[in-house]
Design an enzyme around this catalytic site. Structure first.
Site, PDB file in Angstrom:
ATOM      1  N   CYS A 280      -9.421 -44.437 -13.251  1.00 56.66           N
ATOM      2  CA  CYS A 280      -8.046 -44.596 -12.758  1.00 56.66           C
ATOM      3  C   CYS A 280      -7.616 -46.072 -12.807  1.00 56.66           C
ATOM      4  O   CYS A 280      -7.420 -46.590 -13.891  1.00 56.66           O
ATOM      5  CB  CYS A 280      -7.914 -43.993 -11.368  1.00 56.66           C
ATOM      6  SG  CYS A 280      -6.201 -43.707 -10.929  1.00 56.66           S
ATOM      7  N   TYR A 281      -7.525 -46.756 -11.683  1.00 57.11           N
ATOM      8  CA  TYR A 281      -7.160 -48.171 -11.746  1.00 57.11           C
ATOM      9  C   TYR A 281      -8.174 -48.941 -12.594  1.00 57.11           C
ATOM     10  O   TYR A 281      -7.814 -49.828 -13.373  1.00 57.11           O
ATOM     11  CB  TYR A 281      -7.083 -48.775 -10.328  1.00 57.11           C
ATOM     12  CG  TYR A 281      -6.786 -50.261 -10.358  1.00 57.11           C
ATOM     13  CD1 TYR A 281      -5.495 -50.724 -10.600  1.00 57.11           C
ATOM     14  CD2 TYR A 281      -7.806 -51.199 -10.175  1.00 57.11           C
ATOM     15  CE1 TYR A 281      -5.219 -52.078 -10.652  1.00 57.11           C
ATOM     16  CE2 TYR A 281      -7.539 -52.559 -10.224  1.00 57.11           C
ATOM     17  CZ  TYR A 281      -6.249 -53.000 -10.471  1.00 57.11           C
ATOM     18  OH  TYR A 281      -5.976 -54.343 -10.523  1.00 57.11           O
TER      19      TYR A 281
ATOM     20  N   HIS B 206      -9.948 -38.381 -12.413  1.00 53.47           N
ATOM     21  CA  HIS B 206     -11.038 -38.619 -11.454  1.00 53.47           C
ATOM     22  C   HIS B 206     -12.219 -37.669 -11.692  1.00 53.47           C
ATOM     23  O   HIS B 206     -12.194 -36.536 -11.210  1.00 53.47           O
ATOM     24  CB  HIS B 206     -10.517 -38.454 -10.022  1.00 53.47           C
ATOM     25  CG  HIS B 206      -9.599 -39.554  -9.624  1.00 53.47           C
ATOM     26  ND1 HIS B 206     -10.048 -40.737  -9.098  1.00 53.47           N
ATOM     27  CD2 HIS B 206      -8.252 -39.673  -9.732  1.00 53.47           C
ATOM     28  CE1 HIS B 206      -9.017 -41.539  -8.866  1.00 53.47           C
ATOM     29  NE2 HIS B 206      -7.922 -40.916  -9.258  1.00 53.47           N
TER      30      HIS B 206
ATOM     31  N   GLU C 244     -14.977 -37.810 -10.324  1.00 51.90           N
ATOM     32  CA  GLU C 244     -15.809 -37.743  -9.121  1.00 51.90           C
ATOM     33  C   GLU C 244     -15.339 -36.708  -8.109  1.00 51.90           C
ATOM     34  O   GLU C 244     -16.000 -36.512  -7.096  1.00 51.90           O
ATOM     35  CB  GLU C 244     -15.879 -39.130  -8.459  1.00 51.90           C
ATOM     36  CG  GLU C 244     -14.594 -39.607  -7.772  1.00 51.90           C
ATOM     37  CD  GLU C 244     -13.573 -40.252  -8.698  1.00 51.90           C
ATOM     38  OE1 GLU C 244     -13.564 -39.912  -9.892  1.00 51.90           O
ATOM     39  OE2 GLU C 244     -12.764 -41.069  -8.224  1.00 51.90           O
TER      40      GLU C 244
ATOM     41  N   SER D 291     -29.105 -20.958  13.219  1.00 55.15           N
ATOM     42  CA  SER D 291     -28.088 -19.968  12.862  1.00 55.15           C
ATOM     43  C   SER D 291     -28.595 -19.011  11.801  1.00 55.15           C
ATOM     44  O   SER D 291     -28.019 -17.956  11.584  1.00 55.15           O
ATOM     45  CB  SER D 291     -26.882 -20.712  12.304  1.00 55.15           C
ATOM     46  OG  SER D 291     -27.305 -21.456  11.159  1.00 55.15           O
ATOM     47  N   GLY D 292     -29.652 -19.412  11.119  1.00 52.31           N
ATOM     48  CA  GLY D 292     -30.098 -18.619   9.978  1.00 52.31           C
ATOM     49  C   GLY D 292     -29.754 -19.327   8.678  1.00 52.31           C
ATOM     50  O   GLY D 292     -30.081 -18.864   7.600  1.00 52.31           O
TER      51      GLY D 292
ATOM     52  N   ASP E 283     -30.379 -25.372   6.548  1.00 50.11           N
ATOM     53  CA  ASP E 283     -30.679 -26.670   7.182  1.00 50.11           C
ATOM     54  C   ASP E 283     -31.451 -26.489   8.492  1.00 50.11           C
ATOM     55  O   ASP E 283     -32.511 -27.092   8.690  1.00 50.11           O
ATOM     56  CB  ASP E 283     -29.394 -27.461   7.473  1.00 50.11           C
ATOM     57  CG  ASP E 283     -28.576 -27.720   6.219  1.00 50.11           C
ATOM     58  OD1 ASP E 283     -29.161 -27.647   5.127  1.00 50.11           O
ATOM     59  OD2 ASP E 283     -27.370 -27.984   6.332  1.00 50.11           O
ATOM     60  N   SER E 284     -30.910 -25.664   9.385  1.00 49.04           N
ATOM     61  CA  SER E 284     -31.558 -25.536  10.697  1.00 49.04           C
ATOM     62  C   SER E 284     -32.890 -24.795  10.579  1.00 49.04           C
ATOM     63  O   SER E 284     -33.861 -25.145  11.261  1.00 49.04           O
ATOM     64  CB  SER E 284     -30.634 -24.857  11.706  1.00 49.04           C
ATOM     65  OG  SER E 284     -30.237 -23.593  11.264  1.00 49.04           O
TER      66      SER E 284
END
Ligand code: XMP
Length: 580
Positions: free
Chosen positions: A80-81, A166, A168, A220-221, A224-225
């Site tokens: 971009c820029y 972009h 990204e 929670s299932g 991550d946890s």
């Protein structure tokens, strides 16, 4: 050592550039734009990215890099820029355009064999956000791609590259391939992350910090946890207590399955059924923020009760890096603002816990990305199904029901979710589900829609959903468009069509494609599947409408109370991923 240096010209997506490189397996760091080249060389930088920014290159004091960057052997990619700056420095020209380009834009790739664009088709979609435009190419440089408005949407000169769009952000679906290609141009190789080393270090940290005290973790299932619970169990044994709170808003039989699985893994699990309390408290509540707050509050009440009863001193949380980035930068900052008290992160991170909570907090995954947690999970022998389980929000199906949340609606949605998930999973989206709305709607007339789909009938639902416009969370309307011609349209054109609608009609934040006309029944169903890496931005997953028509038919045949079933074609922004 830094693989890629990102020079920050103040663009809003600078963090996305860094995150994409990190997720791809390269080490990227952000530096101020005026950093000295010598300093970068000392860090052994192999590639330089110039970010976007709010400036115009032709104004006085526009930020620049020194000419020695262009003479160095280190490859440079301007975005971009950054793209405009490079063009100007190499002798091209940038001017202000009348319209600019904002949102989804079709990118015509002229040089698909250029190393930067390896793996791209001739017609792709990209995300644009610019007013200034390159009109003259530097001598000897080559145009790699163009759009209707930007003749020079990408260029290459020696080891210098520029893209006006972009790569990204997720709205440029092949963007991460472009950044990966750039890393390869820089001669970089992806680094394998040492999972064993991480596990050993984390075990040591948990043991040292928690010692012989008790720790509690809400499970929670999700991956991550659960992964953290399994890891921490190795360090703490029976002093780790996992708690699963069933809010009544889980998917069908999910809580039972989660608890059984956790027990099978050898975890010490306490199960709390809070569903009666949740439904009682949700009676007559229709505001989405209030619904979230009530569900969150009951969850925390039940959870802290357990913590007190087992005399836990520590709270383990599976917070990962994107959670932190999201709650400290950009759009999430605004979400935390007064207008919308119920920021997402308030629910599933520390922010959701009452201030007076006395537990000490430990977050061993706070620097990791999801893919790394998945590697740990596999290393620990966690079931593949769980490792690749799609995210499921704390408020569960509560995020997918407009108006009052009742048991009747939840049970119906649980049944339909089973069908929807089974079918949508075939596209391997990042997240996919069904949502339930009322079937109250009014006709909506628009020549704009007719120009795209001449047989269209459009309706505005009387229910409200959440959207994101101008970086802010808004409450907006759901547009339903029936047409027999959805399957004749190019996916790229559909994305652009949605973008134009939500841009043109400010009150609309969601667009849903209907393949059959609504019947006169009680509820409507929205099928949602999205592709995303970061969950802060997302695009609807490309589906085959002939297949979706079969799914719609199946749901209508099996559930008499359903008036219509549509596939949502909204990106984030303008919609969010969840409905409310
Ligand atoms: P949205 O709907 O904001 O969601 O685009 C982005 C991601 O976050 C999840 N999500 C939540 N997760 N508590 C959670 O634990 C919440 O209140 C919540 N709201 C949304 C959503 O499922 C998606 O993955």
């Amino acid at each position: 050592m830094v693989d890629i240096a990102i020079l920050d010209f103040g663009g809003q997506y600078v963090f996305n550039i860094k995150r994409t490189f990190l997720e791809l397996g390269y080490h990227a760091e952000i530096f101020p734009f005026d950093i000295n080249l010598k300093l970068l060389k000392e860090k052994n930088v192999k590639g330089i990215v110039l970010s976007g920014g709010p400036y115009s290159i032709y104004v006085e004091n526009a930020p620049r890099i020194s000419i020695e960057f262009l003479e160095s052997e280190i490859p440079i990619l301007g975005i971009c820029y950054g793209h405009q700056l490079l063009i100007e420095m190499l002798g091209g020209e940038i001017v202000k355009s009348d319209t600019g380009e904002f949102g989804f834009t079709i990118l015509y790739v002229d040089e698909p064999n250029n190393p930067l664009f390896k793996g791209l088709e001739r017609k792709e979609i990209c995300w644009m956000s610019h007013k200034d435009i390159a009109v003259k190419l530097p001598q000897k440089a080559k145009i790699l791609a163009h759009t209707k408005i930007s003749k020079i949407a990408a260029f290459n000169y020696n080891n210098i590259y520029g893209v006006q769009f972009h790569p990204e952000v997720f709205q440029t679906p092949k963007g991460y391939i472009i950044l990966d290609n750039f890393a390869k141009i820089c001669g970089l190789e992806k680094k394998e992350w040492d999972v064993r080393e991480f596990i050993d270090k984390s075990l040591q940290e948990i043991k040292e910090k928690v010692g012989s005290e008790k720790a509690i973790i809400a499970v929670s299932g999700g991956v991550d946890s659960t992964t953290l619970a399994v890891l921490a169990k190795k360090a703490l044994g029976d002093n780790l207590i996992a708690v699963h709170v069933d809010t009544g808003l889980m998917r069908k039989k999910e809580s039972r399955r989660v608890v059984e699985y956790l027990k099978k893994l050898g975890l010490n699990v306490i199960f709390i059924d809070a569903s009666d309390k949740v439904f009682l408290n949700l009676k007559s509540v229709t505001s989405s923020d209030d619904k979230r707050k009530i569900i969150g509050r009951i969850f925390i009440e039940e959870f802290t009760k357990v913590a007190d009863s087992v005399n836990a001193k520590w709270l383990l949380q599976g917070t990962i890096a994107p959670d932190i980035i999201e709650s400290t930068r950009g759009q999430a900052d605004k979400r935390k603002g007064k207008k919308h008290g119920g920021s997402i992160k308030l629910h599933h991170n520390v922010g959701g816990l009452p201030k007076e909570i006395k537990l000490k907090i430990l977050e061993p995954f706070r620097e990791l990305f999801k893919y790394q947690v998945r590697i740990i999970a596999k290393e620990l022998g966690i079931d593949e199904k769980l490792v690749y389980r799609q995210p499921f929000p704390g408020p569960g199906l509560g995020c997918r029901i407009t108006g009052e949340i009742t048991r009747e609606k939840v049970i119906l949605l649980q049944e339909i979710t089973k069908i929807a998930e089974e079918e949508l999973a075939k596209y391997r989206p990042s997240q996919y589900f069904a949502a339930l709305i009322s079937s109250r709607y009014k006709p909506f007339k628009s020549m704009f829609i007719k120009n795209f789909l001449e047989d269209a009938f459009s309706y505005i639902s009387e229910d409200y959903a959440i959207g994101v416009k101008g970086d802010e969370r808004i409450i907006g309307k759901i547009l339903l468009i029936y047409s027999k011609k959805w399957n004749e349209k190019d996916w790229v054109d559909i994305l652009q069509f949605q973008n134009n609608i939500t841009g043109k009609y400010n009150e609309i934040c969601r667009v849903v494609a209907l393949l059959e006309k609504p019947r006169r029944k009680k509820y409507g169903i929205i099928l949602r599947a999205v592709d995303t890496l970061d969950f802060m931005t997302a695009i609807p997953t490309k589906v085959y409408f002939n297949h979706i028509a079969e799914v719609v038919h199946k749901i209508l045949m099996n559930f008499d109370e359903i008036s219509f079933v549509g596939y949502e074609i909204t990106s984030k922004p303008a919609g969010t991923i969840e409905l409310i």
